[in-house]
Design a protein around this motif. Structure first.
Motif, short mmCIF file in Angstrom:
data_model
loop_
_atom_site.label_atom_id
_atom_site.label_comp_id
_atom_site.label_asym_id
_atom_site.label_seq_id
_atom_site.Cartn_x
_atom_site.Cartn_y
_atom_site.Cartn_z
N ALA A 88 35.66 46.31 10.42
CA ALA A 88 35.68 44.89 10.08
C ALA A 88 37.05 44.47 9.57
CB ALA A 88 34.60 44.58 9.05
N ALA A 89 37.65 45.30 8.70
CA ALA A 89 38.97 44.99 8.16
C ALA A 89 40.01 44.93 9.27
CB ALA A 89 39.36 46.03 7.11
N LEU A 90 39.90 45.83 10.23
CA LEU A 90 40.87 45.85 11.33
C LEU A 90 40.73 44.60 12.20
CD1 LEU A 90 43.06 47.25 12.96
CD2 LEU A 90 41.27 48.57 14.12
N LEU A 91 39.50 44.21 12.51
CA LEU A 91 39.30 43.01 13.32
C LEU A 91 39.79 41.76 12.59
CD1 LEU A 91 35.79 43.75 14.86
CD2 LEU A 91 37.98 43.70 16.08
N LEU A 92 39.53 41.68 11.29
CA LEU A 92 39.99 40.53 10.51
C LEU A 92 41.51 40.48 10.43
CD1 LEU A 92 37.39 40.56 7.61
CD2 LEU A 92 37.59 38.85 9.42
N ALA A 93 42.17 41.63 10.53
CA ALA A 93 43.63 41.65 10.47
C ALA A 93 44.27 40.91 11.62
CB ALA A 93 44.14 43.10 10.45
N PHE A 94 43.57 40.82 12.77
CA PHE A 94 44.12 40.07 13.90
C PHE A 94 44.32 38.60 13.54
CE2 PHE A 94 42.77 43.77 16.21
CZ PHE A 94 43.60 43.82 17.32
N HIS B 209 49.41 42.22 18.82
CA HIS B 209 49.81 42.96 17.64
C HIS B 209 50.05 44.42 17.99
CE1 HIS B 209 48.34 39.40 15.59
NE2 HIS B 209 47.23 39.54 16.25
N SER B 210 51.07 45.00 17.41
CA SER B 210 51.33 46.42 17.62
C SER B 210 50.42 47.24 16.73
CB SER B 210 52.80 46.75 17.32
OG SER B 210 53.04 46.67 15.92
N VAL B 211 50.23 48.51 17.11
CA VAL B 211 49.43 49.42 16.30
C VAL B 211 50.05 49.56 14.90
CG1 VAL B 211 48.54 51.76 16.08
CG2 VAL B 211 48.62 50.67 18.33
N SER B 212 51.38 49.63 14.85
CA SER B 212 52.06 49.79 13.56
C SER B 212 51.83 48.60 12.65
CB SER B 212 53.56 50.00 13.78
OG SER B 212 53.81 51.20 14.49
N ARG C 171 49.80 48.68 9.03
CA ARG C 171 50.33 48.19 7.76
C ARG C 171 49.41 47.14 7.16
NH1 ARG C 171 55.37 48.82 10.41
NH2 ARG C 171 55.28 46.68 11.22
N ALA C 172 48.84 46.29 8.02
CA ALA C 172 47.98 45.21 7.53
C ALA C 172 46.73 45.73 6.84
CB ALA C 172 47.59 44.29 8.69
N VAL C 173 46.19 46.84 7.33
CA VAL C 173 44.96 47.37 6.74
C VAL C 173 45.21 48.57 5.83
CG1 VAL C 173 43.52 46.54 8.63
CG2 VAL C 173 44.49 48.84 8.77
N SER D 282 47.78 56.65 13.33
CA SER D 282 46.94 57.41 14.25
C SER D 282 45.47 57.03 14.11
CB SER D 282 47.11 58.91 14.01
OG SER D 282 46.78 59.24 12.66
N GLN D 283 45.03 56.77 12.87
CA GLN D 283 43.65 56.36 12.64
C GLN D 283 43.38 54.99 13.25
OE1 GLN D 283 42.54 55.55 8.57
NE2 GLN D 283 40.43 56.19 8.91
N VAL D 284 44.31 54.07 13.03
CA VAL D 284 44.14 52.73 13.59
C VAL D 284 44.18 52.76 15.12
CG1 VAL D 284 45.23 50.44 13.77
CG2 VAL D 284 45.01 51.56 11.55
N SER D 285 45.03 53.60 15.67
CA SER D 285 45.09 53.73 17.12
C SER D 285 43.76 54.18 17.70
CB SER D 285 46.19 54.72 17.51
OG SER D 285 46.26 54.87 18.91
N ARG D 286 43.12 55.16 17.04
CA ARG D 286 41.81 55.63 17.52
C ARG D 286 40.76 54.53 17.40
NH1 ARG D 286 43.52 60.27 14.68
NH2 ARG D 286 42.25 59.70 12.87
N MET D 287 40.81 53.77 16.31
CA MET D 287 39.85 52.67 16.15
C MET D 287 40.04 51.62 17.23
SD MET D 287 40.12 52.37 11.99
CE MET D 287 39.18 50.87 11.86
N LEU D 288 41.29 51.30 17.53
CA LEU D 288 41.58 50.30 18.57
C LEU D 288 41.11 50.78 19.94
CD1 LEU D 288 45.12 49.20 17.38
CD2 LEU D 288 43.09 47.73 17.46
N GLN D 289 41.29 52.05 20.23
CA GLN D 289 40.83 52.58 21.50
C GLN D 289 39.31 52.47 21.62
OE1 GLN D 289 42.42 56.55 21.95
NE2 GLN D 289 44.50 55.86 21.49
N ALA D 290 38.61 52.75 20.52
CA ALA D 290 37.16 52.62 20.52
C ALA D 290 36.72 51.17 20.69
CB ALA D 290 36.58 53.21 19.23
N LEU D 291 37.41 50.26 19.99
CA LEU D 291 37.10 48.83 20.13
C LEU D 291 37.39 48.35 21.54
CD1 LEU D 291 38.50 47.54 16.72
CD2 LEU D 291 36.10 47.56 17.42
N GLY D 292 38.45 48.90 22.15
CA GLY D 292 38.75 48.56 23.53
C GLY D 292 37.65 48.99 24.49
N ARG D 293 37.13 50.21 24.30
CA ARG D 293 36.03 50.68 25.15
C ARG D 293 34.79 49.83 24.95
NH1 ARG D 293 38.22 55.69 23.40
NH2 ARG D 293 36.61 55.90 21.79
N GLY D 294 34.63 49.30 23.74
CA GLY D 294 33.49 48.43 23.46
C GLY D 294 33.68 46.99 23.89
N GLY D 295 34.86 46.67 24.41
CA GLY D 295 35.10 45.32 24.92
C GLY D 295 35.45 44.29 23.88
#
Length: 252
Positions: free
Chosen positions: A9-15, A24-27, A31-33, A38-51
């Motif tokens: 939720a925090a990552l999505l709100l950061a957008f 937005h870049s992964v970096s 920083r925003a969250v 590396s952790q944020v990159s994995r979360m973004l990949q999962a969110l990408g697979r989920g559409g």
């Protein structure tokens, strides 16, 4: 310790908190969250697979997906959205400019509805975008009923990082002075404060008991808008009256 759901939720709100661009870049997001890249990159990949997010194949930057934007458009006060949508469409037809509905979320103006014509400037807020309160027409109109001390508290963080080269107010005194003028005339106006070449006019929306629940505004190129401010404000006041009437009937 926060849960996985809270981290997502925090990552999505950061957008919605990052600047004026939708990508937005992964970096930047890390920083925003306050988490490892590396952790944020994995979360973004999962969110990408989920559409829920998508990655630009060239820049490798991320943006919210259309699925998320559609969800945002249907969230919140559905009565307000239903009342505003046909009126904003009529406003677009009369002005040829982008028309938006925004609500306040904390110290941000959140765009929840956008209507545009084929001739509209493709600028201004998109659905799900949040913007500072002090330097946008929607943001300052949302502050019309807010006392000066709370205004100062809400905009303080954004004033510490002013946008160089733009016409945004740089001090709380400038914000309050613009608000005093705008409250007296009944509409807000931001010309090239948040985006070069863009001028917006905003008018508050109220419930039958007078509570300020949102703002409608029109945005367009400064070259077209700057000599049409009073006309835009007049049309917005008419649109606000129509929305408020429908909203009152829905809530009665």
């Amino acid at each position: 310790m926060d849960s996985a759901a809270e981290r997502v939720a925090a990552l999505l709100l950061a957008f919605g908190r990052r600047g004026t661009t939708g990508d937005h870049s992964v970096s930047d997001l890390a920083r925003a969250v306050g988490r490892e890249r590396s952790q944020v990159s994995r979360m973004l990949q999962a969110l990408g697979r989920g559409g829920l997010v998508e990655q630009d194949s060239h820049t490798k930057r991320y943006r919210l997906s259309w699925n998320m934007l559609v969800l945002a458009a249907g969230a919140g006060d559905s009565s307000l959205l239903r009342a505003a949508r046909p009126v904003l469409r009529a406003l677009v037809a009369r002005t040829g400019e982008v028309a938006l509905l925004s609500v306040q979320r904390g110290n941000r103006s959140l765009t929840v509805l956008r209507e545009e014509s084929n001739q509209s400037l493709r600028a201004g807020g998109w659905v799900g975008r949040s913007s500072p309160l002090h330097c946008t027409a929607s943001g300052r109109a949302l502050l019309f009923d807010t006392d000066d001390d709370l205004v100062a508290e809400l905009v303080a963080a954004d004033l510490t990082t002013p946008m160089s080269g733009l016409s945004a107010p740089r001090t709380i005194e400038e914000v309050l002075e613009r608000l005093r003028i705008e409250r007296d005339r009944g509409y807000s106006m931001a010309s090239e404060e948040v985006e070069i070449g863009l001028t917006s006019v905003g008018v508050p929306l109220r419930t039958p008991d007078g509570e300020l629940v949102g703002v409608i505004n029109v945005s367009g190129p400064t070259s077209r808008m700057i000599n049409r401010l009073d006309d835009a404000a007049r049309r917005l006041h008419g649109a606000a009256t129509a929305i408020e009437g429908t909203l009152g009937r829905m809530l009665s």
